[in-house]
Scaffold this motif. Structure first.
Motif, PDB file in Angstrom:
ATOM      1  N   GLY A  94      -1.892   5.576  -4.736  1.00 36.74           N
ATOM      2  CA  GLY A  94      -2.806   6.340  -5.571  1.00 36.74           C
ATOM      3  C   GLY A  94      -2.806   7.828  -5.287  1.00 36.74           C
ATOM      4  O   GLY A  94      -3.490   8.591  -5.976  1.00 36.74           O
ATOM      5  N   LEU A 137      -1.233   0.025  -1.736  1.00 32.84           N
ATOM      6  CA  LEU A 137      -1.801   0.351  -3.041  1.00 32.84           C
ATOM      7  C   LEU A 137      -2.654   1.608  -2.958  1.00 32.84           C
ATOM      8  O   LEU A 137      -2.611   2.463  -3.848  1.00 32.84           O
ATOM      9  N   MET A 173      -5.982   4.114 -10.515  1.00 31.86           N
ATOM     10  CA  MET A 173      -5.476   2.896  -9.889  1.00 31.86           C
ATOM     11  C   MET A 173      -6.170   1.639 -10.411  1.00 31.86           C
ATOM     12  O   MET A 173      -5.704   0.528 -10.163  1.00 31.86           O
ATOM     13  N   ASP A 174      -7.266   1.817 -11.144  1.00 26.32           N
ATOM     14  CA  ASP A 174      -7.893   0.674 -11.806  1.00 26.32           C
ATOM     15  C   ASP A 174      -6.980   0.130 -12.907  1.00 26.32           C
ATOM     16  O   ASP A 174      -7.143  -1.013 -13.349  1.00 26.32           O
ATOM     17  N   ASN A 199     -10.957   5.119 -12.248  1.00 19.83           N
ATOM     18  CA  ASN A 199      -9.875   5.613 -11.405  1.00 19.83           C
ATOM     19  C   ASN A 199      -8.525   5.189 -11.977  1.00 19.83           C
ATOM     20  O   ASN A 199      -8.401   4.104 -12.544  1.00 19.83           O
ATOM     21  N   THR A 237      -0.223   9.165 -10.269  1.00 15.45           N
ATOM     22  CA  THR A 237      -1.397   8.293 -10.221  1.00 15.45           C
ATOM     23  C   THR A 237      -2.668   9.121 -10.023  1.00 15.45           C
ATOM     24  O   THR A 237      -3.551   9.137 -10.876  1.00 15.45           O
ATOM     25  N   TYR A 242      -3.417   0.750 -12.775  1.00 11.55           N
ATOM     26  CA  TYR A 242      -2.047   0.747 -12.267  1.00 11.55           C
ATOM     27  C   TYR A 242      -1.417  -0.640 -12.382  1.00 11.55           C
ATOM     28  O   TYR A 242      -1.849  -1.590 -11.734  1.00 11.55           O
TER      29      TYR A 242
END
Length: 227
Positions: free
Chosen positions: A127, A123, A143-144, A141, A132, A146
């Motif tokens: 990012g 993961l 990825m918060d 972020n 991303t 995703y």
């Protein structure tokens, strides 16, 4: 002489009909799909930060009223993608593809490409892709968000269809398929295919739209090169 006049009349009548139907050779390509409250939901979830989004477009002349409506209202009807708004739609669909929960993001090449073993490591590496790490128009972020939000819900059959077409739709910029959405165009195309599948689009319709949209996002590339 009479035949010549008749042919001229037929020619002009045909031209008028073509123009009225929007089929003229130089007519802008448009595509229609139901948008509803998707924009407002993405803003509410934080995938799109309205202030950051507006600041970006302030440098480009500002958001139009139609653009604001797509981001703020809950009663939007069919969305039309044209050469004029294709850039704006690229960013909105990018946010959708990034944030919408989907097995393609969780189990596909985005997670396996780097060869990372543990899920947390995979993961973290996911990012670093352009799709991303390059998303800076949301809260927190990228990825918060995703694969964290249920914006578009798919049945098993619809998910299978998205995966099938995603593996066969390629983009000219990096030559990767939509199944590996490592750039903004790939992530946006994934979002578009998810919407289409959820609204009952057929496989040929999805291929057709993906090719036509690619001609808007990559105007110097022929339609066939994008699929």
């Amino acid at each position: 002489m009479k035949n010549k006049i008749k042919n001229i009349i037929i020619f002009f009548a045909g031209a008028v009909i073509i123009a009225l139907l929007g089929l003229a050779p130089n007519a802008p390509k448009t595509f229609s799909l139901y948008w509803g409250n998707l924009g407002a939901r993405m803003v509410e979830a934080g995938v799109i930060d309205m202030e950051r989004f507006e600041n970006l477009y302030q440098q480009r002349g500002g958001l139009s009223e139609a653009d604001r409506k797509l981001l703020a209202d809950s009663d939007n009807g069919n969305l039309v993608i044209t050469s004029e708004n294709s850039g704006m739609m690229l960013n909105m669909l990018w946010a959708l593809g990034l944030g919408n929960k989907n097995p393609i993001l969780e189990n596909g090449p985005m997670m396996t490409y780097s060869g990372a073993g543990l899920p947390a490591e995979a993961l973290a590496k996911a990012g670093n892709f352009a799709s991303t790490g390059g998303w800076t128009l949301g809260k927190g972020n990228a990825m918060d968000h995703y694969s964290m939000h249920q914006f578009v819900t798919l049945t098993r059959e619809q998910q299978d269809l998205v995966e099938k077409v995603a593996k066969n739709i390629y983009r000219p910029c990096c030559k990767n398929s939509t199944y590996f959405p490592d750039c903004n165009h790939g992530m946006a195309m994934l979002g578009l295919m998810e919407i289409m599948a959820s609204q009952g689009a057929s496989e040929p319709e999805m291929y057709k739209m993906s090719g036509e949209v690619n001609t808007l996002w990559f105007p110097k590339v022929e339609t066939g090169c994008g699929v």
